[in-house]
Design an enzyme around this catalytic site. Structure first.
Site, PDB file in Angstrom:
ATOM      1  N   ASP A 167     -89.680  78.086   0.020  1.00 23.84           N
ATOM      2  CA  ASP A 167     -90.069  77.064  -0.961  1.00 23.84           C
ATOM      3  C   ASP A 167     -90.674  77.655  -2.228  1.00 23.84           C
ATOM      4  O   ASP A 167     -91.469  76.999  -2.908  1.00 23.84           O
ATOM      5  CB  ASP A 167     -91.070  76.060  -0.340  1.00 23.84           C
ATOM      6  CG  ASP A 167     -90.468  75.302   0.831  1.00 23.84           C
ATOM      7  OD1 ASP A 167     -89.245  75.130   0.850  1.00 23.84           O
ATOM      8  OD2 ASP A 167     -91.225  74.905   1.732  1.00 23.84           O
ATOM      9  N   ALA A 168     -90.318  78.878  -2.545  1.00 23.66           N
ATOM     10  CA  ALA A 168     -90.938  79.552  -3.687  1.00 23.66           C
ATOM     11  C   ALA A 168     -89.924  79.957  -4.760  1.00 23.66           C
ATOM     12  O   ALA A 168     -90.279  80.615  -5.735  1.00 23.66           O
ATOM     13  CB  ALA A 168     -91.707  80.782  -3.213  1.00 23.66           C
TER      14      ALA A 168
END
Lengths: 285, 285, 285, 285
Positions: B229-230
């Site tokens: 999720d980065a």
């Protein structure tokens, strides 16, 4: 405008609370002008805000609290707060160097939009004294260093008590309050954090947002607790940004967000429309 | 519709790039139908997207890339990508059990809104086979356990290569991709995360949002990198909630957000309007 | 899931209504799971929605309506509607040529998001028959010309009655309904208009919005009345545009708005959360 | 901060304009710090905004306009405007009785957010004199009746000319300007209208919005033309309302919208980022 009583309460949900409370008011000839209630079906908690005109109300206003406690609060294990519309909350504003939130609140105050008293402004920097003077509000400077913090906060608390301050607004006050003040004003200190919490807790959230490359930035107003930026959230809003926005653009766009989000929270607080519960807020309509 | 070439590039900013590139096209009788450029003044990087009609363009389309590299890309140390409007990107959709994003994308595809091919759908669960069948898209089931993951992903990669897939959309695919796949499709895998990143990274973000008592929830589409999720954010959006919304309400309101935010990102990708750079995206107009 | 009764009512505001109605339910051993009320202080009208579990309720469900009318509705001059959660509303969808709203609703229906039956789709054009077939919903074609309109609408009404349709959704149905149908379904026909009403009433609102140079476009769902685009508004939403957006961009951005705004309205209608009153709607929480 | 020149232009689109203009600057050793361009493909118009540092620019600033006209504007049939960053626009604010927009702009001005001079405030009512005084801005009262309007406006114009006012902001000025003033300041008078134009043109838009039962209200800033509320739109925004909002709630929620939407427009105007064209605006990034 008629004088009204405003009653906020919560208790374990049971049949009959709503009927009992409304009965209490109508039987005693109070004219209900507002009612909003909500049941948290997970926690099984009943929340209510009710407001009625006092003019024909049979119970004298100074005895309402006592009667209500005896007749209903004990029976239903209620927590409740009672306010009267002709008793204005007394608000202290804490600031540092940025003026946008302060200007916004003082403009509303001066225009008569808010039913509040603002007896004083507290600051750890002298920069915004001129703003206080423009609006004729006493400005109290308490410079703070690591060494003086405890002593200065003690003096601040004295000042707040002397002026019977009922709630505090941190309008971009760039200094963490110590527990002493926070404990003295539980759910009575409103902060504006310049991010969409819980994203970007702590210092320099716009820089962090820029680094992460988000497409939307936000602002959050919340009650202050001893854990940084982790208290009950009152209001949030966001604005869209693009890759073209530099950090300064984020800061500038954010200012408008911050002042609006903070002022909405303060207004709700003044109107007695917020009930904080278990690190969340119920915002009545 | 005329066939066009689309050129996306970035390089260290210097005087003359814009003039040189537009010259290259107009001198060779290309009709420019789109131009957007942006300079990151902090990093001093020039970004550009330009599109022109090929009809009268003097350089044969198969030689444009070579000419451009030789004449300009080397001179300015450019990274560039060249696409043609009559070559459709080929998209694989990965799903698990939730249908809302899949339905939304297949509806757009079927209605002819997107200039894309969708040769196949991959899933680790059989639940959505019926959706694939309604739209006549081959559905490939790869159940995944800890033991079979490596082998299954190897087979998935083979399938993707066989079908000349150019990018992957994770439409609520509830399985972390391993590096093997991510490395094979750099900035070519679009994920939808059901929170306003970087808030609530990881599993069960609606539950976390409910716990925190936020007043707004969000969704984020981003390119997948090896850090969960980065990756570079493409698009985000939010919707307002209140204390009355239970977790199921958050999930339901979130579904609409997710599908719109994902589809906007996919559309931008299909239109070749995204340039990923240093864990951020430039989204051309 | 327990079976519940849902009661919506409005009447002139008087003291005691709320207590009376909640008493009626709790005395008869109904477990209230939802209550929302609102008083229009200008018109002095009391509005209420209450929902309770039937399991232990002492009054048989087929007699509730009669009892409530006799005991309370007459006393307070109430208009009320009573629904049961296990009786699904029956919805007909009218379409023409654009598929986005239809796909969106059928996807929700197929995923089990909506507690509704969709026995049929009506259209004046054959274009979307394939969509109906993908989802296995009977598709009824009624081509309409000036000459055949009356006869076709008579047949449509027959079909609707035969299938016990309780409400109609116009999913970009590009044909004005005549009074005969509107009168048969008062506050039971939901339309989506592709503008921010009351701006851009009538045909081609995106073209009108483009001409006017607005910076935001919108969509509006409303109940259909005999005056074009003037019925009670249920839901509206907007999206930002810029000078760079051509008419086709407005149409494309608008599609997402339309389908979300329409589906939100339909969902509220299915949940029995809308009370239309004096050309406005009360939307319960 | 370096002194920059800002050039805005539009002309019939032809190959080579962009290259020619950027060449003009770079060949003469100007360092371009901003460039945004846009082509209206329907009207075939090229729009551009370019900004460069003057420090090493070979052409003396007082001759730039003349050179540019001779070398390029004639060749391409351009309309263009040239500004210098060290020459502040001079803004007059017109008000009547409501203070929220005035406070908001003066707060920004005082905080140094805007690169502008505000030599004077004009009003047709004395109510806001105290606001002007708080910020030390001269306040000029011109009471207006049907009989005195022409004469008073003549005096206003004289005052504006005497103070070399370059643009006017109507901050809830409740008086229609006559053509004499509008013609003197074409695309130089910014108004805030308290509705989402073109909905609710004219007086009392919140009352009209309440009557219609809309679910969202808006505000619009636009340049003033001789047709009421019909000039080029600069910026719009909206806020959600519900059936619970009375007219006073609309007015209060609207105030925040109005001041933000007006200030955004004023800021864009000050930054020279707006190009009005054919009753629309191009807003550069």
């Amino acid at each position: 405008m008629m004088i009204t009583a405003k009653l906020l309460l919560h208790c374990p949900d049971k049949p009959g609370i709503l009927a009992d409370v409304t009965d209490f008011i109508t039987v005693n000839k109070g004219n209900i002008v507002y009612l909003d209630q909500y049941v948290d079906r997970v926690e099984n908690i009943f929340f209510m805000r009710i407001e009625w005109e006092l003019e024909c109300f049979l119970i004298p206003r100074e005895k309402i609290e006592d009667y209500f406690r005896t007749l209903y609060a004990q029976k239903y294990e209620m927590d409740f707060q009672l306010y009267f519309s002709d008793v204005k909350p007394r608000m202290a504003i804490f600031v540092s160097k940025m003026s946008h939130c302060l200007f916004d609140m003082l403009a509303r105050y001066t225009a008569g939009e808010w039913n509040v008293e603002i007896p004083l402004i507290v600051s750890n920097h002298p920069d915004l004294q001129h703003v206080a003077e423009r609006f004729g509000i006493p400005f109290h400077l308490f410079p703070i260093t690591k060494e003086t913090k405890e002593e200065q906060e003690r003096k601040e608390l004295e000042l707040l008590k002397k002026h019977r301050i009922t709630f505090i607004v941190l309008a971009r006050y760039m200094q963490v309050l110590s527990e002493r003040i926070i404990d003295a004003y539980p759910d009575k200190i409103i902060n504006i954090h310049h991010s969409f919490l819980p994203a970007f807790v702590g210092a320099r959230p716009y820089h962090a947002a820029f680094e992460r490359g988000v497409k939307i930035i936000g602002a959050t107003s919340h009650y202050v607790t001893t854990e940084l930026d982790a208290g009950p959230i009152i209001e949030q809003d966001v604005v869209r940004i693009t890759h073209k926005d530099a950090i300064e653009d984020l800061i500038n766009k954010g200012k408008d967000l911050e002042k609006i989000v903070l002022s909405r929270a303060v207004q709700k607080h003044i109107e007695r429309k917020i009930l904080a519960y278990k690190n969340k807020t119920v915002i009545f309509s």
